[in-house]
Design an enzyme around this catalytic site. Structure first.
Site: not given
Ligand code: COA
Length: 435
Positions: A268, A307, A363
């Site tokens: 987050h 996101h 971010d």
């Molecule tokens: N890098 C690489 N792969 C990513 C990714 C990232 N930053 N974010 C998501 N993915 C991939 C996941 O591994 C998943 O792949 P799969 O379908 O092969 O399993 C797919 O994209 C969907 O991701 P998911 O984890 O279901 O998305 P979510 O909605 O649960 O997660 C976040 C959202 C923001 C938590 C996630 O994108 C993340 O961890 N991002 C990095 C942290 C970040 O920048 N957070 C700030 C948010 S404002």
């Protein structure tokens, strides 16, 4: 158009049920009527991490993640960032409309006159170790304010809520600046009421022996823009924490501390700190392909990408990119920007990221700007918490006014063992149950 209704047929019993559709949703409680027999509890929905559940009705922030739209109270984020100060936006988010001239004057005056911390709170901060993480200090100090303002527990009184909202918005930069000074072993600087919200924050961070600190106007405006972009983001993890804790009628200091704790996680608000660590680890543009391969192999996540809601370019990231250019004209270019720009370009052309609709989020660039302005990475989440306090409090106030809300309490699907009993030969220690 007449009433819209969803008809559900239960193939277990052959019975059909009707659930009215309002605003594209059905009420989860309407599913309870679907039972196999009279003893049955009724159908529930299973939605870990709330992927498809609306937990409230809210009129504060609108997001269209597919189209990359973010609006506070109807105004596009780009227009607010271009034309407003942070305190104007805070007023808008809290009250629903932009302030008139006299309302703004009064609001700014009010916030400026509540910036000081009680001396005991200052002493409380002094008790932290020199290397304590600023978010730990911020969360604890915000919670500690609950002991300074015990009347804040009267959360059903709108006037009382208003007072605590002003206090929290006013004191957040002071607490944040003090956590920073504490980690450097520098004396705390008292707020200067002559200065604007971000200029005063910079004064409390960076004033040394000069009689009057003068913030660079480009940097103080950049901070104001970053604060505007972070003011609210509807039902994100920390706001959900604010609403969940607030629903028990805990006071706003404790609820805000809980929200800030949720913000501290690397998925987050902690993400921009992770972005910088990631850029450091990559080290040079030539190493990007190797890093991307490791991300695709599931070894890392590309921090600052992806996101839950945006499946398009995060509109805040666009404004931040523009702000970065302004800041770098003052501070000089942050070498990490070149790595970030190249990383973004390569990722956006890669099938893995295209298929999963992974774009830079807010971010991705904010940490680079903060670092260029002189902040240490462990302060980044604190910089997020200051403006997001406005969103948390607006959402909390909305919760308190909402007659449909009750204490937040999800259900579960129990997966543990069925009833079982202690061995009969085991001796009794206390009074046996049921006696
Ligand atoms: N890098 C690489 N792969 C990513 C990714 C990232 N930053 N974010 C998501 N993915 C991939 C996941 O591994 C998943 O792949 P799969 O379908 O092969 O399993 C797919 O994209 C969907 O991701 P998911 O984890 O279901 O998305 P979510 O909605 O649960 O997660 C976040 C959202 C923001 C938590 C996630 O994108 C993340 O961890 N991002 C990095 C942290 C970040 O920048 N957070 C700030 C948010 S404002």
């Amino acid at each position: 158009m007449g009433e819209q209704v969803l008809t559900i047929t239960d193939e277990r019993t052959g019975k059909s049920y009707k659930a009215p559709i309002t605003d594209g949703t059905i009420r989860a409680m309407d599913l309870r009527q679907i039972k196999e027999d009279a003893e049955d509890f009724g159908i529930m929905t299973y939605d870990p991490a709330f992927l498809n559940t609306a937990s409230c009705r809210s009129s504060i922030t609108y997001i269209d993640g597919d189209r990359g739209i973010l609006r506070y109270r109807g105004y596009p984020i780009e227009e607010l960032a271009e034309k407003c100060t942070f305190l104007e936006v805070a007023y808008l988010v809290l009250n629903g409309s932009l302030p008139g001239e006299s309302e703004l004057k009064e609001w700014v005056h009010l916030v400026k006159h509540h910036t000081m911390l009680h001396e005991t709170t200052k002493k409380f901060l002094e008790g932290f170790r020199y290397d304590a993480h600023p978010m730990g200090m911020l969360v604890s100090t915000v919670a500690a304010l609950s002991t300074v303002y015990p009347e804040a527990r009267h959360v059903l009184d709108p006037e009382n809520r208003r007072m605590q909202i002003v206090r929290l918005i006013a004191k957040m930069p002071t607490i944040a600046a003090y956590t920073y000074r504490h980690s450097l072993g520098l004396p705390y600087v008292y707020p200067d009421n002559d200065l604007g919200y971000t200029a005063n924050f910079m004064n409390m961070l960076w004033k040394m022996l000069e009689p009057k600190y003068v913030a660079n106007p480009v940097l103080s405006r950049a901070l104001s823009i970053l604060f505007i972009l972070h003011a609210d983001h509807e039902q994100n993890c920390s706001t959900n924490a604010m609403r969940a804790v607030g629903s028990s009628q805990a006071d706003p200091y404790l609820s805000t501390a809980a929200a800030a704790a949720a913000l501290s996680g690397p998925l987050h608000g902690g993400a921009n700190e992770q972005v910088l660590l990631m850029l450091d680890e990559i080290g040079s543009v030539s190493r990007i392909p190797e890093y991307i391969d490791a991300v695709k192999a599931g070894k890392y996540k590309l921090m600052g990408f992806g996101h839950r809601v945006y499946k398009n370019y995060d509109p805040r990231a666009r404004v931040i990119k523009w702000t970065a250019e302004q800041v770098f004209q003052v501070t000089g270019r942050n070498a990490k920007l070149d790595i970030a720009l190249a990383l973004e370009k390569i990722a956006l052309e890669d099938e893995y990221f295209i298929k999963r609709k992974l774009y830079p989020n807010v971010d991705f660039y904010s940490g680079i700007i903060y670092q260029a302005m002189g902040f240490k990475p462990d302060m980044f989440t604190v910089l997020f918490a200051i403006p997001r306090t406005v969103g948390w409090l607006a959402q909390w106030d909305e919760l308190m006014r909402d007659p449909e809300q009750k204490i937040s309490r999800p259900r579960q699907i129990f997966t543990g063992s069925a009833e079982r009993h202690m061995p009969a030969e085991r001796p009794t220690i206390g009074v046996p149950v049921g006696v």
